[in-house]
Design a protein around this motif. Sequence first.
Motif, PDB file in Angstrom:
ATOM      1  N   GLN A 106       0.832  -1.205   0.000  1.00 55.72           N
ATOM      2  CA  GLN A 106       0.000   0.000   0.000  1.00 55.72           C
ATOM      3  C   GLN A 106       0.868   1.257   0.000  1.00 55.72           C
ATOM      4  N   THR A 117      -3.970   2.674  -6.858  1.00 51.78           N
ATOM      5  CA  THR A 117      -5.159   3.365  -6.345  1.00 51.78           C
ATOM      6  C   THR A 117      -4.914   4.861  -6.236  1.00 51.78           C
ATOM      7  N   ASP A 118      -3.725   5.233  -5.779  1.00 50.43           N
ATOM      8  CA  ASP A 118      -3.381   6.661  -5.699  1.00 50.43           C
ATOM      9  C   ASP A 118      -3.480   7.314  -7.074  1.00 50.43           C
ATOM     10  N   GLU A 121      -7.090   7.747  -8.152  1.00 52.12           N
ATOM     11  CA  GLU A 121      -7.666   8.881  -7.425  1.00 52.12           C
ATOM     12  C   GLU A 121      -7.219  10.212  -8.034  1.00 52.12           C
ATOM     13  N   THR A 139     -12.347   8.424  -1.367  1.00 53.45           N
ATOM     14  CA  THR A 139     -11.669   7.116  -1.320  1.00 53.45           C
ATOM     15  C   THR A 139     -12.051   6.409  -0.024  1.00 53.45           C
ATOM     16  N   SER A 141     -12.586   3.724   2.754  1.00 56.64           N
ATOM     17  CA  SER A 141     -11.785   2.531   3.033  1.00 56.64           C
ATOM     18  C   SER A 141     -12.131   1.973   4.398  1.00 56.64           C
ATOM     19  N   TYR A 142     -11.705   0.756   4.635  1.00 55.77           N
ATOM     20  CA  TYR A 142     -11.838   0.117   5.945  1.00 55.77           C
ATOM     21  C   TYR A 142     -10.788  -0.975   6.017  1.00 55.77           C
ATOM     22  N   ARG A 155      -6.095  -3.039   4.334  1.00 54.14           N
ATOM     23  CA  ARG A 155      -7.011  -1.948   4.029  1.00 54.14           C
ATOM     24  C   ARG A 155      -7.618  -2.148   2.635  1.00 54.14           C
ATOM     25  N   ARG A 157      -9.597  -0.175  -0.137  1.00 49.89           N
ATOM     26  CA  ARG A 157      -9.836   1.231  -0.479  1.00 49.89           C
ATOM     27  C   ARG A 157     -10.411   1.348  -1.891  1.00 49.89           C
ATOM     28  N   ASN A 158     -11.564   1.963  -1.995  1.00 50.13           N
ATOM     29  CA  ASN A 158     -12.213   2.219  -3.273  1.00 50.13           C
ATOM     30  C   ASN A 158     -11.978   3.663  -3.708  1.00 50.13           C
ATOM     31  N   GLY A 236     -14.539  -4.795  -1.609  1.00 50.82           N
ATOM     32  CA  GLY A 236     -14.763  -3.381  -1.867  1.00 50.82           C
ATOM     33  C   GLY A 236     -16.169  -3.078  -2.319  1.00 50.82           C
TER      34      GLY A 236
END
Length: 492
Positions: A106, A117-118, A121, A139, A141-142, A155, A157-158, A236
């Motif tokens: 990550q 993902t970054d 975004e 974004t 996330s959980y 994590r 993350r959408n 997700g």
Amino acid sequence: MTRPLVILLLSFLPLSFTLPSPSPSPSPPTSPWPLHARQTPAFASDSDIFSCPAASWPFANVGSLLTPQEPDAELQGILSEIDPTRVEAIIAKLVSYGTRHTLSSQTDPNRGIGAATDWIEQQMRSFAAASNGQMQVTTPSYVQGVAERIPFPVRIRNVVATLKGNVEPERYYVVSGHIDTRCTDPIDYLCDAPGADDDASGVAISMELARIMATRRPAATIVFVAVAGEEQGLYGSNNLAQTYKNASVNVQGMFTNDIVGSSTADDGTKDPYTLRIFAQGSPTTESAARSSTRAQIGGENDSQARELARFVVGVAENSYTQMNISVIYRLDRFLRGGDHRPFLQAGYTACRFTEPNEDYAHQHQNVRVENGTQYGDLIEFVDFDYITRVAKVNAAALWSLANAPMSPQNVTVNTTLLSNDSQFTWLASNDTLTAGYEALWRPTDAPLWTHVVPLGNLNTATVDLSKDNVIFGIRAVGMNGYASPATFPFPS
């Protein structure tokens, strides 16, 4: 006693009522697109009624033959802007991260799902910057604890880009692809897993449509999503669907694009102008009583997911998308799953788009050459022109949904009397979009709607055709000519 009453009722219906329709361009694009022949109902021509031994019954001429909805000028503009070079650039960039496995790094700036993902975004935020505040990027996330295919907490993350509608912003339509990839071993997060087809192709569609629609103003809200954790268990998508459900968000339709990058099968068969849409039958979220009623009245093939799929055929199978759409009447392929499933389980309407022929040497495989065969989900096996056409199908469906009125609610058919007519009621809409309503019908053995009957701007109508012999649906039509998916009527 019934027939004179029906004639009287029909005399008050505005049968000459004509709903507006979008004005198509006189010059659709030319291409080698081979349109699959849709079967014309046998009863469309009286001279042919008895010439076909498999002709559908009844031979009724109530209403008129249903014609597809051609894209209007604004939608044509959207479709023309979908760019295969941009689709290719997105997929190449995602592949460059080496792996996008959910369990991969990550924090590494160059490799793994975090960096990918970054970048998604950042791109989505650049699209939103041109929207004059109408598009917001988040974004959510959980941390997913240890579970099947999750050997340690990770994590999820959408990336979610929400383009607010300017008339009914509370009504949502969602399109998604999944960021994450995998190799042969689903928990091997160190191997190279380029995921060009599965599912950089789907993410590219979400991103390209977000870019193009960011500067437009749909009536309802459209959400462009890239989700994580699909290969590990739809994590997700499930988080997003449950978040919407817990907030009582009115998601009226969701599409996932998963494995939409190539039409070439493992034997070399090519079908570059066909796209599958998977549509679940009887909803698993229905009560036992409603499921029993559905079975009794023969409504198993008329779930709202299947009405959504029929809608897609009606608005997106044309010379502007250059695609034939094959409706597969099941949740998904055998032994497989997708990100539409959590939305269905949350009680929403959702379908899955997938290429017509899958090559399993290029799915869920370690990159290698074995016995002269190249394995791995590599970019060299992806067809960018094909993905562009898939994106056009999505664009036509989403834009048509978001600019049509919502499907009629609480649609019922009167079953308290024995009658050879069909009397319907529905909840009248007080929105500013709806111009009126139409009844759709088809023979019970027909896969798609065949006929349309204009009803006017009412909340009840009687059609001179027996509910015992055909399948009916009621749809709303907007001032702009855009029509909603149909709603199947249940007994009142």
